[in-house]
Design a protein around this motif. Structure first.
Motif, PDB file in Angstrom:
ATOM      1  N   MET A   1       0.841  -1.201   0.000  1.00 26.42           N
ATOM      2  CA  MET A   1       0.000   0.000   0.000  1.00 26.42           C
ATOM      3  C   MET A   1       0.876   1.250   0.000  1.00 26.42           C
ATOM      4  O   MET A   1       1.830   1.357   0.778  1.00 26.42           O
ATOM      5  N   ALA A   2       0.544   2.206  -0.872  1.00 25.81           N
ATOM      6  CA  ALA A   2       1.293   3.455  -0.948  1.00 25.81           C
ATOM      7  C   ALA A   2       1.046   4.303   0.297  1.00 25.81           C
ATOM      8  O   ALA A   2       0.028   4.155   0.985  1.00 25.81           O
ATOM      9  N   PHE A   3       1.959   5.218   0.572  1.00 23.10           N
ATOM     10  CA  PHE A   3       1.836   6.087   1.736  1.00 23.10           C
ATOM     11  C   PHE A   3       0.630   7.020   1.597  1.00 23.10           C
ATOM     12  O   PHE A   3      -0.138   7.229   2.545  1.00 23.10           O
ATOM     13  N   LEU A   4       0.459   7.595   0.391  1.00 21.16           N
ATOM     14  CA  LEU A   4      -0.689   8.458   0.115  1.00 21.16           C
ATOM     15  C   LEU A   4      -1.380   7.939  -1.144  1.00 21.16           C
ATOM     16  O   LEU A   4      -0.724   7.731  -2.167  1.00 21.16           O
ATOM     17  N   GLU A   5      -2.688   7.738  -1.054  1.00 19.68           N
ATOM     18  CA  GLU A   5      -3.448   7.240  -2.189  1.00 19.68           C
ATOM     19  C   GLU A   5      -4.658   8.123  -2.462  1.00 19.68           C
ATOM     20  O   GLU A   5      -5.443   8.409  -1.548  1.00 19.68           O
ATOM     21  N   LEU A   6      -4.806   8.548  -3.703  1.00 21.08           N
ATOM     22  CA  LEU A   6      -5.969   9.284  -4.154  1.00 21.08           C
ATOM     23  C   LEU A   6      -6.727   8.371  -5.113  1.00 21.08           C
ATOM     24  O   LEU A   6      -6.172   7.933  -6.128  1.00 21.08           O
ATOM     25  N   LYS A   7      -7.979   8.068  -4.775  1.00 18.48           N
ATOM     26  CA  LYS A   7      -8.752   7.095  -5.546  1.00 18.48           C
ATOM     27  C   LYS A   7      -9.988   7.741  -6.154  1.00 18.48           C
ATOM     28  O   LYS A   7     -10.880   8.193  -5.433  1.00 18.48           O
ATOM     29  N   GLN A   8     -10.002   7.797  -7.491  1.00 21.72           N
ATOM     30  CA  GLN A   8     -11.148   8.306  -8.254  1.00 21.72           C
ATOM     31  C   GLN A   8     -11.657   9.639  -7.688  1.00 21.72           C
ATOM     32  O   GLN A   8     -12.858   9.851  -7.525  1.00 21.72           O
ATOM     33  N   LEU A   9     -10.725  10.527  -7.416  1.00 21.32           N
ATOM     34  CA  LEU A   9     -11.048  11.767  -6.720  1.00 21.32           C
ATOM     35  C   LEU A   9     -11.727  12.768  -7.663  1.00 21.32           C
ATOM     36  O   LEU A   9     -11.280  12.985  -8.787  1.00 21.32           O
ATOM     37  N   GLU A  10     -12.784  13.368  -7.156  1.00 23.98           N
ATOM     38  CA  GLU A  10     -13.489  14.412  -7.902  1.00 23.98           C
ATOM     39  C   GLU A  10     -14.003  15.456  -6.926  1.00 23.98           C
ATOM     40  O   GLU A  10     -14.437  15.127  -5.822  1.00 23.98           O
ATOM     41  N   LYS A  11     -13.914  16.726  -7.341  1.00 24.92           N
ATOM     42  CA  LYS A  11     -14.471  17.807  -6.527  1.00 24.92           C
ATOM     43  C   LYS A  11     -15.269  18.752  -7.408  1.00 24.92           C
ATOM     44  O   LYS A  11     -14.741  19.327  -8.371  1.00 24.92           O
TER      45      LYS A  11
END
Length: 264
Positions: A1-11
């Motif tokens: 597992m990566a230290f920081l993960e952004l998954k399918q992020l939308e704003k």
């Protein structure tokens, strides 16, 4: 597992009669100790992305994991350094750099030791009783760096921290910030408009598209440049070819559109 993960992020931001999607379909993994930069055209969502990672904003879609834990709100695990230093003018430099520790209830000498050590390392130990108005812009940004690092966060977020400085001060501070981050083995993300700064300071460069920002390309900085001071990287023979490659890639993705808000 990566230290920081952004998954399918939308704003998406909503107003009374319209909405604007700032970023979408962002999938990104960052390893511990990695220094990553985010570049792209104005308005592509770079700062929004940092605000999401910090917990100041909540994603409309997707999830952010820091060391396996979902980020829901701001946390001491993350430090934030902005273009403006936002030092409190009525507090001394000493009180400014320890403010985060004080609000966390860490007021013993052993808790404050790192802040004082960093202030000394950055050449400002003789300024601890001064007030922000008595310091130059470069000095104030060094104080802001100490304040961010004093709580020993796991992740550092840097949002164009040198853009308000003159060029000579900017180059000096790049070296100083780079050295401090590497010495303390911090994971960091830098948002910048400056391609040269991204190459000189970071290990990997993420290029976002026009709004809504999506990851269009990623560039790995050559390993030998990753260990050099930013000032020396700019003089290296590998710097200009990489700069030209990224510049042309940015140009090819820009279509002149800023992604106008959609009317409801």
């Amino acid at each position: 597992m990566a230290f920081l993960e952004l998954k399918q992020l939308e704003k998406t931001f909503f107003s009374y009669d319209s909405w604007t999607t700032a970023v979408e379909e962002i999938n990104l993994s960052i390893e511990e100790g990695e220094f990553v930069s985010i570049i792209g055209p104005s308005g592509c969502g770079k700062s929004t992305l940092l605000s999401l990672i910090s917990g100041l904003l909540h994603p409309s879609v997707g999830e952010i994991l820091l060391d396996g834990v979902s980020i829901k709100n701001p946390t001491p695990e993350t430090g934030y350094m902005l273009q403006q230093d936002y030092l409190f003018p009525w507090l001394s430099i000493k009180d400014n750099i320890t403010l985060g520790l004080t609000t966390m209830g860490k007021t013993e000498d052993k808790d404050m030791e790192l802040a004082y050590q960093l202030l000394d390392t950055l050449g400002l130990s003789d300024k601890e009783e001064h007030f922000p108005s008595q310091l130059s812009g470069g000095m104030r940004q060094r104080v802001a760096l100490v304040r961010m690092l004093s709580t020993d966060p796991k992740l550092l977020l840097l949002d164009e921290p040198f853009s308000a400085l003159d060029y000579q001060t900017k180059l000096k501070l790049e070296d100083l910030v780079f050295s401090t981050i590497k010495e303390h083995n911090k994971t960091a993300i830098l948002v910048t408009h400056d391609i040269g700064e991204a190459i000189a300071m970071t290990d990997r460069i993420i290029l976002l598209s026009e709004r809504p920002g999506r990851i269009k390309e990623q560039f790995i900085v050559p390993a030998n440049l990753q260990t050099m001071l930013p000032f020396d990287v700019r003089a290296n023979h590998e710097f200009n070819p990489l700069f030209q490659t990224i510049w042309k890639e940015m140009e090819s993705h820009e279509d002149g559109s800023q992604g106008d808000a959609t009317t409801i």
